[in-house]
Motif scaffolding. Structure first.
Motif, mmCIF file in Angstrom:
data_model
loop_
_atom_site.group_PDB
_atom_site.id
_atom_site.type_symbol
_atom_site.label_atom_id
_atom_site.label_comp_id
_atom_site.label_asym_id
_atom_site.label_seq_id
_atom_site.Cartn_x
_atom_site.Cartn_y
_atom_site.Cartn_z
ATOM 1 N N TYR A 230 0.838 -1.197 0.000
ATOM 2 C CA TYR A 230 0.000 0.000 0.000
ATOM 3 C C TYR A 230 0.882 1.259 0.000
ATOM 4 O O TYR A 230 1.877 1.338 0.722
ATOM 5 N N PRO A 231 0.510 2.273 -0.784
ATOM 6 C CA PRO A 231 1.274 3.531 -0.787
ATOM 7 C C PRO A 231 1.157 4.266 0.548
ATOM 8 O O PRO A 231 0.197 4.069 1.309
ATOM 9 N N LEU A 232 2.113 5.146 0.789
ATOM 10 C CA LEU A 232 2.181 5.878 2.054
ATOM 11 C C LEU A 232 2.010 7.378 1.851
ATOM 12 O O LEU A 232 2.594 7.975 0.945
ATOM 13 N N HIS A 233 1.208 7.959 2.713
ATOM 14 C CA HIS A 233 1.005 9.407 2.792
ATOM 15 C C HIS A 233 1.865 9.910 3.954
ATOM 16 O O HIS A 233 1.783 9.371 5.058
ATOM 17 N N LEU A 234 2.673 10.940 3.725
ATOM 18 C CA LEU A 234 3.590 11.443 4.750
ATOM 19 C C LEU A 234 3.160 12.821 5.242
ATOM 20 O O LEU A 234 2.709 13.664 4.464
ATOM 21 N N GLY A 235 3.352 13.048 6.533
ATOM 22 C CA GLY A 235 3.114 14.366 7.088
ATOM 23 C C GLY A 235 3.496 14.416 8.551
ATOM 24 O O GLY A 235 3.466 13.403 9.247
ATOM 25 N N VAL A 236 3.885 15.601 8.999
ATOM 26 C CA VAL A 236 4.107 15.874 10.422
ATOM 27 C C VAL A 236 2.898 16.661 10.895
ATOM 28 O O VAL A 236 2.642 17.765 10.404
ATOM 29 N N THR A 237 2.116 16.104 11.804
ATOM 30 C CA THR A 237 0.950 16.839 12.291
ATOM 31 C C THR A 237 1.396 18.000 13.162
ATOM 32 O O THR A 237 2.450 17.960 13.795
ATOM 33 N N GLU A 238 0.564 19.025 13.194
ATOM 34 C CA GLU A 238 0.822 20.159 14.095
ATOM 35 C C GLU A 238 2.260 20.668 13.979
ATOM 36 O O GLU A 238 2.939 20.893 14.974
ATOM 37 N N ALA A 239 2.733 20.851 12.751
ATOM 38 C CA ALA A 239 4.117 21.301 12.550
ATOM 39 C C ALA A 239 4.304 22.755 12.957
ATOM 40 O O ALA A 239 5.419 23.170 13.285
ATOM 41 N N GLY A 240 3.222 23.549 12.908
ATOM 42 C CA GLY A 240 3.336 24.952 13.259
ATOM 43 C C GLY A 240 3.290 25.838 12.041
ATOM 44 O O GLY A 240 2.787 25.454 10.984
ATOM 45 N N ASP A 241 3.847 27.029 12.152
ATOM 46 C CA ASP A 241 3.820 27.965 11.029
ATOM 47 C C ASP A 241 5.209 28.529 10.791
ATOM 48 O O ASP A 241 6.170 28.192 11.491
#
Length: 624
Positions: A230-241
């Motif tokens: 299965y493909p993967l979606h990447l992200g860091v939650t609540e990274a800020g601004d």
């Protein structure tokens, strides 16, 4: 997993509207609206802005059945403009909403932490094996009919696990761990595999980059073991601004992209959604420059564990290596050569541990800290240390310095250098690379040191050429280049060099921000803030700005700023203080995981947060 040569992880194809994902398709970038999903006109307009910026998928929060039904009108409105960007429904807490959303969106995201399990309350639950099996059966009975709806409507799904919303059931059995995050995901993936439902994308996210990277690595390995692609979606939650949000995202996402992991990316910034797209695109395109690089002949050290990395064992030399935090080396060689001595000063909050100045030291009145000087110009003056190129090894034994630096590339690590390093534990290596895949070559050098039993500390040198207007590019690239080395435990310091017009204070600040994003060295307050969505219960960007303005003088605190309860208490579980939307225009305040004030009017909440910090003695200007 090849540590030294870049190649993308092999996956199956997932059909998402007219923009397929995985297999041989490009790495996609996406964002999420922050408008109410009941406001059709606003959602259509924002979707078009995201797509116009280059977004390839657009996600919309879908709190209830009404919002799910309105996706039909939003989808029609977007299509009426000729835009074909697939829409993704984001569902929490109510599986019935997912059933409806699957009729009108090209993809539906569900959260295993609250799809069938109750919302997280931090309660410890005890299960017998039979009871636990019954809980899994409940998931299957509810999830399989949803898969049938998705199959009939050609709707893809995302199994999206968030560290901040793991269920009490998972937490009670696995703890608040990457292993628990992975198992939460695998429970649902095994059902998909049994049902032969293949249009599945997977994500495991956290605001803590260490947890996020290790969880994704473990998940990829778990899927490989069970024959899943299965493909993967990447992200860091609540990274800020701002800059911190960009650097933190590049550290987490970049470490995985660099190892060929990831098929779609969302950079979660507390800014306008369309602002996320250029950042994600730059990050993906930069990492993909490693494709087709010349192979690196190297071998992995037997003591290294990619899935459970620990810091490499080194001898401490002064404050470098051993148990010391990674150091920052700054470059001021051009300032020394040009006589711009007043520019030598550093930002008081980001003062480098060592400054390399080439052959010329600044006058004593301009000095701050310790200096690295070329070996043939070193005079033994206090607070200065010599740096040798590898072809000056014969002179190293004659030098009495307690700390010596050696510029070294992987290709120059010959028998003579190995022997010298064994004989000189006081030598700190500054690792250099001009390879198209610098990460691979830096890894090769440090792995060879481990294989040889050499314990000299290693500082990673990274070189760029950016002008003042390209500061964001510099920050993203340096964060992506350093990230995997930091998470692998291979780095005792970093040395960022820019052959351009960037201010050296910005370079110094970037180095410290990278270390803080990787949870290795704290130099300022960290803000764990969500990007906002249709669930957000107050003016997020204005609130973040006011909290930052009021707390920027604090050192070492973590402050969580969450738009709603979905990830709030969980994602900021290691934060010192939390500010969480509780109802429209209402905020609850947290000290660690404990809610200490509920339903405060939003206009009073920032001041009450400051009072809470002061009452607990965490503001040095207001001692308790």
């Amino acid at each position: 997993m090849n540590l030294f040569d870049y190649r993308r992880r092999e996956t199956g194809e997932v059909r998402i509207g007219g923009t397929p994902l995985g297999a041989g398709h490009p790495i996609r970038v996406q964002s999420m609206t922050n408008t109410s999903t009941m406001d059709t006109e606003a959602c259509v307009a924002q979707t078009l802005r995201i797509a116009g910026a280059g977004g390839e998928y657009v996600r919309l929060t879908t709190q209830g059945v009404r919002e799910a039904e309105n996706l039909r009108h939003i989808n029609a409105g977007v299509r009426a403009t000729g835009c074909t960007v697939p829409l993704v429904a984001d569902v929490h807490f109510n599986p019935k909403v997912a059933d409806v959303a699957a009729l009108y969106a090209e993809k539906v995201r569900i959260n295993p932490g609250n799809y069938v399990d109750s919302a997280r309350t931090f309660k410890h639950l005890e299960y017998t094996e039979e009871e636990y099996a019954r809980e899994l059966k409940k998931i299957e009975e509810r999830f399989v009919p949803f898969l049938h709806i998705c199959r009939e409507n050609h709707t893809a799904i995302r199994i999206g696990v968030n560290h901040g919303s793991l269920s009490d059931r998972i937490m009670s059995r696995y703890g608040d761990t990457p292993e628990g995050i992975v198992e939460s995901c695998m429970e649902f993936l095994r059902i998909c595999a049994r049902e032969r439902f293949m249009d599945v994308v997977v994500s495991v996210k956290a605001s803590n980059t260490v947890v996020m990277v290790r969880s994704v690595r473990l998940l990829a390995a778990a899927m490989e073991k069970e024959g899943m692609r299965y493909p993967l979606h990447l992200g860091v939650t609540e990274a800020g601004d701002g800059e911190d949000g960009r650097i933190k995202s590049a550290v987490g996402i970049g470490a995985l992209l660099a190892d060929g992991i990831g098929d779609t990316v969302r950079v979660s910034l507390s800014e306008a959604p369309e602002a996320e797209i250029p950042v994600a695109r730059k990050l993906v395109d930069y990492v993909l420059r490693r494709e087709g690089a010349m192979m690196i002949p190297a071998a992995e050290a037997e003591c290294f564990d990619y899935l459970n990395p620990v810091r490499r064992l080194t001898h401490a030399v002064r404050n470098i290596g051993g148990d010391n935090v990674p150091v920052v080396v700054a470059d001021r060689m051009d300032l020394a050569a040009s006589g711009r001595l007043a520019d030598f000063s550093a930002h008081p909050d980001f003062r480098p541990d060592y400054i390399y100045c080439g052959r010329e030291l600044p006058p004593a009145e301009y000095r701050e800290g310790d200096y690295i000087v070329d070996a043939d110009a070193w005079t033994g003056e206090a607070g200065t240390y010599p740096a040798f190129p590898y072809n000056m090894l014969p002179f190293m034994s004659q030098c009495p310095a307690e700390l010596k630096f050696l510029f070294l590339s992987y290709g120059a690590l010959n028998e003579e250098v190995r022997a010298c390093l064994k004989y000189h534990p006081e030598v700190v290596i500054i690792a250099q690379s001009s390879h198209q895949n610098r990460l691979g070559e830096h890894r090769a050098l440090v792995h060879e040191l481990m294989r040889e039993g050499l314990h000299n500390p290693v500082i990673i040198f990274q070189q760029y050429a950016h002008g003042k207007e390209e500061k964001e590019d510099f920050q993203l690239e340096s964060a992506a280049d350093m990230s995997a080395l930091l998470f692998d435990g291979l780095c005792d310091g970093l040395y960022l060099y820019n052959n351009g017009t960037l201010d050296h204070r910005d370079i110094d600040a970037t180095a410290f921000a990278i270390l803080q994003a990787a949870r290795l060295r704290t130099s300022k307050t960290e803000y764990i803030s969500c990007p906002g969505c249709g669930r957000t219960l107050y003016d997020l960007q204005d609130t973040i700005a006011r909290i930052k303005a009021a707390t920027s003088h604090l050192k070492g605190l973590k402050i969580g700023i969450m738009g709603c309860i979905v990830n709030g208490p969980g994602e900021m579980a290691d934060a010192d203080y939390g500010y969480v939307g509780a109802a429209r225009g209402r905020v609850s305040l947290y000290k660690k995981k404990e809610c200490v004030e509920r339903n405060i009017p939003a206009e009073e909440a920032v001041e009450k947060l400051l009072r809470l910090i002061r009452e607990n003695g965490d503001d040095p200007e207001y001692p308790s």
